[in-house]
Write a protein that holds these residues in place. Structure first.
Motif, PDB file in Angstrom:
ATOM      1  N   ALA A  46       0.825  -1.211   0.000  1.00 18.31           N
ATOM      2  CA  ALA A  46       0.000   0.000   0.000  1.00 18.31           C
ATOM      3  C   ALA A  46       0.858   1.259   0.000  1.00 18.31           C
ATOM      4  CB  ALA A  46      -0.930  -0.009   1.211  1.00 18.31           C
ATOM      5  N   ALA A  47       1.881   1.288   0.848  1.00 11.11           N
ATOM      6  CA  ALA A  47       2.743   2.469   0.921  1.00 11.11           C
ATOM      7  C   ALA A  47       3.515   2.666  -0.379  1.00 11.11           C
ATOM      8  CB  ALA A  47       3.707   2.343   2.099  1.00 11.11           C
ATOM      9  N   LEU A  53       5.812   3.987  -6.483  1.00  9.28           N
ATOM     10  CA  LEU A  53       6.978   3.189  -6.855  1.00  9.28           C
ATOM     11  C   LEU A  53       6.668   2.327  -8.074  1.00  9.28           C
ATOM     12  CD1 LEU A  53       8.414   1.841  -3.467  1.00  9.28           C
ATOM     13  CD2 LEU A  53       9.075   3.900  -4.731  1.00  9.28           C
ATOM     14  N   SER A  54       7.627   2.223  -8.965  1.00  9.19           N
ATOM     15  CA  SER A  54       7.494   1.304 -10.095  1.00  9.19           C
ATOM     16  C   SER A  54       7.826  -0.101  -9.609  1.00  9.19           C
ATOM     17  CB  SER A  54       8.425   1.719 -11.234  1.00  9.19           C
ATOM     18  OG  SER A  54       9.774   1.672 -10.798  1.00  9.19           O
ATOM     19  N   HIS A  60      12.038  -4.051  -4.269  1.00 10.06           N
ATOM     20  CA  HIS A  60      13.076  -3.817  -3.259  1.00 10.06           C
ATOM     21  C   HIS A  60      12.462  -3.380  -1.932  1.00 10.06           C
ATOM     22  CE1 HIS A  60      16.328  -4.684  -5.909  1.00 10.06           C
ATOM     23  NE2 HIS A  60      15.990  -3.722  -6.756  1.00 10.06           N
ATOM     24  N   ALA A  61      11.415  -2.557  -1.985  1.00 17.20           N
ATOM     25  CA  ALA A  61      10.739  -2.153  -0.743  1.00 17.20           C
ATOM     26  C   ALA A  61      10.151  -3.376  -0.048  1.00 17.20           C
ATOM     27  CB  ALA A  61       9.658  -1.120  -1.045  1.00 17.20           C
ATOM     28  N   VAL A  62       9.549  -4.284  -0.827  1.00 16.95           N
ATOM     29  CA  VAL A  62       9.004  -5.520  -0.249  1.00 16.95           C
ATOM     30  C   VAL A  62      10.133  -6.311   0.415  1.00 16.95           C
ATOM     31  CG1 VAL A  62       7.982  -7.772  -0.790  1.00 16.95           C
ATOM     32  CG2 VAL A  62       6.992  -5.685  -1.745  1.00 16.95           C
ATOM     33  N   LEU A  97      10.703   4.410   1.782  1.00 21.86           N
ATOM     34  CA  LEU A  97      11.611   5.551   1.734  1.00 21.86           C
ATOM     35  C   LEU A  97      13.032   5.116   1.393  1.00 21.86           C
ATOM     36  CD1 LEU A  97      10.287   7.537   4.840  1.00 21.86           C
ATOM     37  CD2 LEU A  97       9.881   8.027   2.400  1.00 21.86           C
ATOM     38  N   LEU A  98      13.465   3.999   1.963  1.00 22.24           N
ATOM     39  CA  LEU A  98      14.801   3.484   1.651  1.00 22.24           C
ATOM     40  C   LEU A  98      14.900   3.075   0.183  1.00 22.24           C
ATOM     41  CD1 LEU A  98      15.516   1.350   4.839  1.00 22.24           C
ATOM     42  CD2 LEU A  98      16.722   3.432   4.127  1.00 22.24           C
ATOM     43  N   SER A  99      13.885   2.397  -0.308  1.00 28.44           N
ATOM     44  CA  SER A  99      13.884   1.972  -1.704  1.00 28.44           C
ATOM     45  C   SER A  99      13.914   3.176  -2.635  1.00 28.44           C
ATOM     46  CB  SER A  99      12.657   1.107  -1.992  1.00 28.44           C
ATOM     47  OG  SER A  99      12.643   0.724  -3.343  1.00 28.44           O
ATOM     48  N   ARG A 100      13.127   4.186  -2.320  1.00 27.42           N
ATOM     49  CA  ARG A 100      13.118   5.402  -3.132  1.00 27.42           C
ATOM     50  C   ARG A 100      14.479   6.097  -3.122  1.00 27.42           C
ATOM     51  NH1 ARG A 100       8.022   9.311  -2.271  1.00 27.42           N
ATOM     52  NH2 ARG A 100       9.304   9.913  -0.520  1.00 27.42           N
TER      53      ARG A 100
END
Length: 124
Positions: A46-47, A53-54, A60-62, A97-100
């Protein structure tokens, strides 16, 4: 609206017995707290979608969030129970945020040979 899919859908009977949904609502499984573990994955999806995010950064966020996904069933009926769920949501936002910002994770954080699914399974 974009849709993201992390892996194959699973019914409750396909999960290892220790991770099947408990019979009483609001309780956790004997292996860990589903609300905290699965909740982290739902929250990061959701975030990530809310942040736009693409597919690559979302994966990577997952992975970043799955690395932190956990909860203790022993804490379910204590004040720590809701804290575990809150930490899952906070970890999801942090992972986005880290992934971004360019952080990466494993290419298959859930379904990989050493991914979260393997960690939670009973083994072969």
């Amino acid at each position: 609206m974009r849709a993201a899919r992390c892996g194959p859908s699973r019914s409750a009977t396909e999960w290892p017995p220790a991770w099947r949904p408990p019979s009483a609502p609001g309780t956790c499984c004997r292996a860990g707290c589903q609300e905290a573990t699965a909740g982290a994955l739902g929250a990061v999806a959701a975030a990530g979608c809310a942040a736009g995010l693409s597919a690559g950064p979302l994966r990577h966020a997952v992975g970043l969030c799955a690395t932190q996904a956990a909860g203790l069933s022993a804490a379910a009926e204590t004040p720590l129970g809701p804290l575990q769920v809150g930490k899952a949501a906070a970890n999801a936002v942090e992972a986005v945020l880290l992934s971004r910002s360019g952080f990466t994770s494993a290419e298959q954080p859930l379904e990989g040979r050493r991914g979260l699914y393997a960690l939670l399974s009973e083994g072969d």
